[in-house]
Every structure is written in structure tokens, then in C-alpha cells.
Enzyme design. Sequence first.
Site, PDB file in Angstrom:
ATOM      1  CD  GLU A  47      -2.314  -1.179   2.167  1.00 23.63           C
ATOM      2  OE1 GLU A  47      -3.150  -0.268   2.420  1.00 23.63           O
ATOM      3  OE2 GLU A  47      -0.990  -0.985   2.224  1.00 23.63           O
ATOM      4  CG  ASN A 376      -1.523   0.558   9.235  1.00 24.81           C
ATOM      5  OD1 ASN A 376      -1.272  -0.911   9.429  1.00 24.81           O
ATOM      6  ND2 ASN A 376      -1.316   0.926   8.015  1.00 24.81           N
ATOM      7  CD  GLU A 377       1.581   4.238   7.680  1.00 19.75           C
ATOM      8  OE1 GLU A 377       1.040   5.523   7.155  1.00 19.75           O
ATOM      9  OE2 GLU A 377       2.514   3.762   7.184  1.00 19.75           O
TER      10      GLU A 377
END
Length: 652
Positions: A47, A376-377
Amino acid sequence: MNIRKAGILVLALLMLLPAPALASTLTVDVKDTTVEISDMLYGLSMEDINYAADGGLYAELLQNRSFEYEDILNPRESAHYTGWALNMTESASSTVALGYENPLHENNPAYMQVYAAKGQYRFANLGYQSTSAAGGIPVKRDQTYRGYVWMRNAGDFEGEVEIVLARRGGSSIAKAQRFTLTNEWQKYEFSFIANQTENAILCFTVYGTGHVDVDMASLMPADAFGAEWPGGGLREDLVKAMKRLNPSFLYFPGSSAAEGSDYSNWKDTVGPVETRKETMNAGGYTQSWGLGYYEYFMLAEALRAEPIPVVHSGVLNQTEGKNAESLSLIDTLDYAQDIVDLIEFANGDVTTKWGALRAEMGHPEPFNLKYLAIGNENWNMVYWTHFDLIYSDVKAKYPDITIISSAGAQAEGTILNASWATVRDRYPQNIVNEHTYMSGYWFLNNTKRYDSYARDIKVFVGEYAVHEAVSSNGRRPNSLYSAICEAAYLTGLERNGDVVAMASYAPLLAREGLQQWTPNLIWFNAGDVMLTPNYHVQQMFANNLGEWVVKSYFTGFNQDIYHVVTRTDDVMYIKVVNAGNVEEEMNLDLTGVVDEDVCKTTLTGEKNDTNTFGTKNRLEPMDDYFRIEGGYTTIILPPYSVTVMTFNLDKN
Ligand code: AHR
């Protein structure tokens, strides 16, 4: 003193001495296997945080090359000139301004307008970290650098623009190149052979009078990895460090894309690099996307890793409370089509719209995409509502794509449990992305975490790292102890390699001095790479992964020992972690290995040791050999150590 008294005294003294430690024993029969281990267990999670891509892996040497930088906290015009020095010739009547009229491309709206009053006007790109001694544009003597810049004569300019690599003081270190301009945006290409090793700058001198528009400049080493890719190449040393981890997958472009402060759409990151749309990422800086989805697919292919793109779910960063800033459901329906198109871009044949773009960019063969992560989260109703719209469209067209769904940001608790419940109830084919940033104590106490997981739904331990207390330098350290605790945890992941499908340490990369997050797996600066003990653990485990778990029996009293045994057809791997401060003597009682000299690789040191750029090799694995005969030997496990042993198997 009589003999009796002396005897009692000696006995008493002996009783005060610590009892000699009893050797423990690890007993293994190589034929006694249990579960099959996922062949995708170890991979990389990339990332763009910590200037991991821009300023790092992406080989672009110029910072803010197209004047799109913004300052999220403090929007102001000057942010657009980040990385640039203006008016170096100090001409009082020359000026610069930001232009937006008739830009190079609508995705690349800002450019610099230079008005040169007379004589000459000089400006320069300073690269990254230009105020530090090790910053700037690192060039090496006799090496070639290729670049370009888009410019136009804004109408009244008479003269030429000269471009050259120079020392920070301004004197050139390569042969300058000059250009006359047309009235349309045009790409001017140049190349330099540096005549010395230097932390350089890239100087532009406008000779003449009038208005010149400048946008989108670039400079890269000619031999960058993938230099021919449309977005440009990658830093060779960092690609090498990634390769040595033998990754089975590459997760990209990471949470900075899935949760950045802007929405980023993969479509804005492909095609000609000057048409890509820069966005504000989770690290709080502008991301160029020169390393876009296409280049990530190319990198995955070069690493022989499965590509796993992650797309945002229509919901921004919930950890930062951005639930309310989700896309509307109507917009998500359109956006879902973009995600479907991503799969066509990866796998469609060249007669399809997006397959044709892939071919045009240089890769007619499909990338053979099998996995897609949505979010992602993220978690709760906001996430699942958006997720479902995307999921339904993707599955309708591509039922075989495996979807990875998010389970929030925490390793345990109600969000994680609720996410699992939703998957079990509605999406049992999904792989669940768990994130595990916890203390070393937690890691050691959770090596059995996956022993009790149901085997039907697979887990992707998508981000994990031991987070120790912040030290006096404001960072959570990449200490040996953190690496030891991770290694202990990995023994549990391997033992459960039937349910843990994939795992990746996060974050992968950080530029020293520009990090927003610690700890990180690989640190680098302008010209150097520093591997952490955590990296070495990853390398030791990922390069010695068996196909099946072998049953093993540990008898001993030491609670600080963790181990796992795995094998392929030919080789057995024993990994043992000593997380305590006492040396351990261990007998190996192995049925089915040949008499041989066994390679034993050990990482050890002082508990709180770290590597630094000055002491890069302080912590690194060392190989040595021991002899095993008749399947029996004794080894010593140093305090705070990770040991990997490789045995050939007796085929009879
Ligand atoms: O990997 C570092 C950060 O961890 C990511 O940006 C975010 O997804 C997570 O909280």
C-alpha cells in the site's frame, strides 16, 4: 569442620544452584501428516503509505511531478509547488502561477504557468526529502536517466527551455538539452548520463521572454525494473527485496486506495500516465498512480505471485469515522460496473473494451485474475449494503472469482464476530480478511487461535504485525522480539494452513523519515534498503514452506518454545522459536530422515535489538550445519531465536 558437616554444607550449596535444565524432545514421524497447507500462505500486502510507492517502489525520482499535490489539512496554493524550487535566478519581474485552463488532461487539471520577463528564469524539481543530506534526486556516475516533460508555448514565448541534471547549487552534472516549444501541449523527452554520483536536482531554465506552461515531468533510471511499462518502472533494489520473500500473492494497492481520503477508481490509474488522476491517500499525501493497477498486475506477474487487487467498497475509512461519506447506493450501482470492468481488464480477451486497453498497454495475454478484495477495513450495515451491490454484479458475470471481504480493523471483538456471522450467513464462499495489530504478548498467547476455527470458510490474515510500545523516537520498533513473536504466531498459521489461506505482514515498505506508520517490514531511503528482523522471519518461513503439516510431539517444560513441522515429498522443515531468555537444549527424534548434514538457519540477538541503516546486518539469519544419524541428535536453541532446519527424507 567434621566430614559430616562439610557434606551437609556442600549439599546445601548444591541445592542453591539452579537445577540443570532438562533437554526437551521433539518427536516426529515424517509419514504422520495432518492437513494440507495452502500454497498461497505467504504473500505481500502493498500500500502507498509511508511513501511506499511514490517516493519508494515507483522509480519516479521527481516529487509532485504534475503540480497536483494538495494539502489535506491546510488547502493552499503553495502545496501545488511541493518539491519544486522556483525563481532560482531571482528575476524580480518573472512570475509563476497555477494554470487550469485547457489542461493536459481533465484528470490532471493543474499546471505551472511561467512568465519569464527577460533573460532567464530557472526552476527545479528537488526530488524527495530535498532538505536532508541523503535526499534529493540520487544519481550515480555513468548511469543513464530518462525523462520527459509536457510543455507548451502559451502564445508569446520567444526562446528555448533548457533541462539538465545539476548539483543543488545549480552547476550541471550532465549534458544539458534544449527545446523550442509549440503552442500545443507536447511531450519533450530527454536523457542524461550523470558525470558524478550526487544528490541532484532537475533544473529547467527558460531562456527568453514570454509565457510557458509546464506540466507532468518525469525522471527515472533507464534501467529501472519495468522501465518500459506505461507508468514507468520500479526500484530494482526494492523489487529484489520483495522477490526474496518468495511471495505467492501480491495484494494491491492496499488500504490507501480502499480507504484513502479520496475515492480512487482503478480506471483513473490506467492508460497513459498523464491521464491518471492523482488522489489523496491514507498516508495523507497525494498519490500519483504512476504505479497503477496495470503496473501492479505486471509486478505480480514478475514476482510469480497471484494478483489480488483490492477496491474500495463504496465506503471510506471507517476507522476514521467516515461512514457518512459513503457513496450513495445509486452511485454504488454505477461503481459496481467499474469493478466488473476491472475483471474484464484483467481477464477479458483483446476484443473486449477493457481487455483491449490491457493489450494496448502492453499485455495482450490475460492476467488470470482469481481473487478480488472488496473493502479493506470496513464493517457493519453500511459496508455490507454497499458490498452486496458490488458482489452481486461481480458474481453475476464472474461467478468463479473468489471474493475477499473485510472484517474490520480489530483482531478480536464484536465487529470481527459480526463480520464472520454475516459471511457465514450470506457469503460462505468468501475469504475473510482479518487484521491483527497486537502486542507480542498477544501474539504468543494466540498461536493456537486458528486451531479452533471451523474449516469451511478460509481466512486471509491480510495485515498483521506485532505492535510494541512506542519508543523514545516515537516509533513502534522493528525489534528482534517483535519478529520472534511473529515467528511464533506463524507456526500457528502453518499448522492451520488448511484454514488460513493467506497471510501478509503490513505495511510492507516505508521511506525513512517520511513514515506515517510503524513498524514496517522493509525500510529504505533514497539509495539504500534496510531489512528488518521481521523481514528475515518472513523470508525464513516463506522460503521453507511444506505442503503438509507433520504431527509433532514436544515434551519439555519450557513454555517459551513454539514449533511447527511441515513437509513436501522430498524435504521436511522444522521451525522452532525460542521466545524466552534461556537457552534450550532440544533432542530431535525423527523417523524417516536420512543420515546427513542438516542446514540450520538461525536468527537471534538481544531481545530489543533492531537493524538501522548504519548497522543493517546486526540481525540477520546465519546458516550452520549439524549431523543427524539414525534420526537422532541434540540441538541448542539460543535465547530469543528462530530456527529453521531442512531435512532430506528417506524415500524407503
Ligand atoms: O497498514 C497500515 C494501516 O493499517 C492501513 O493503512 C490500514 O488499513 C490499517 O489500519
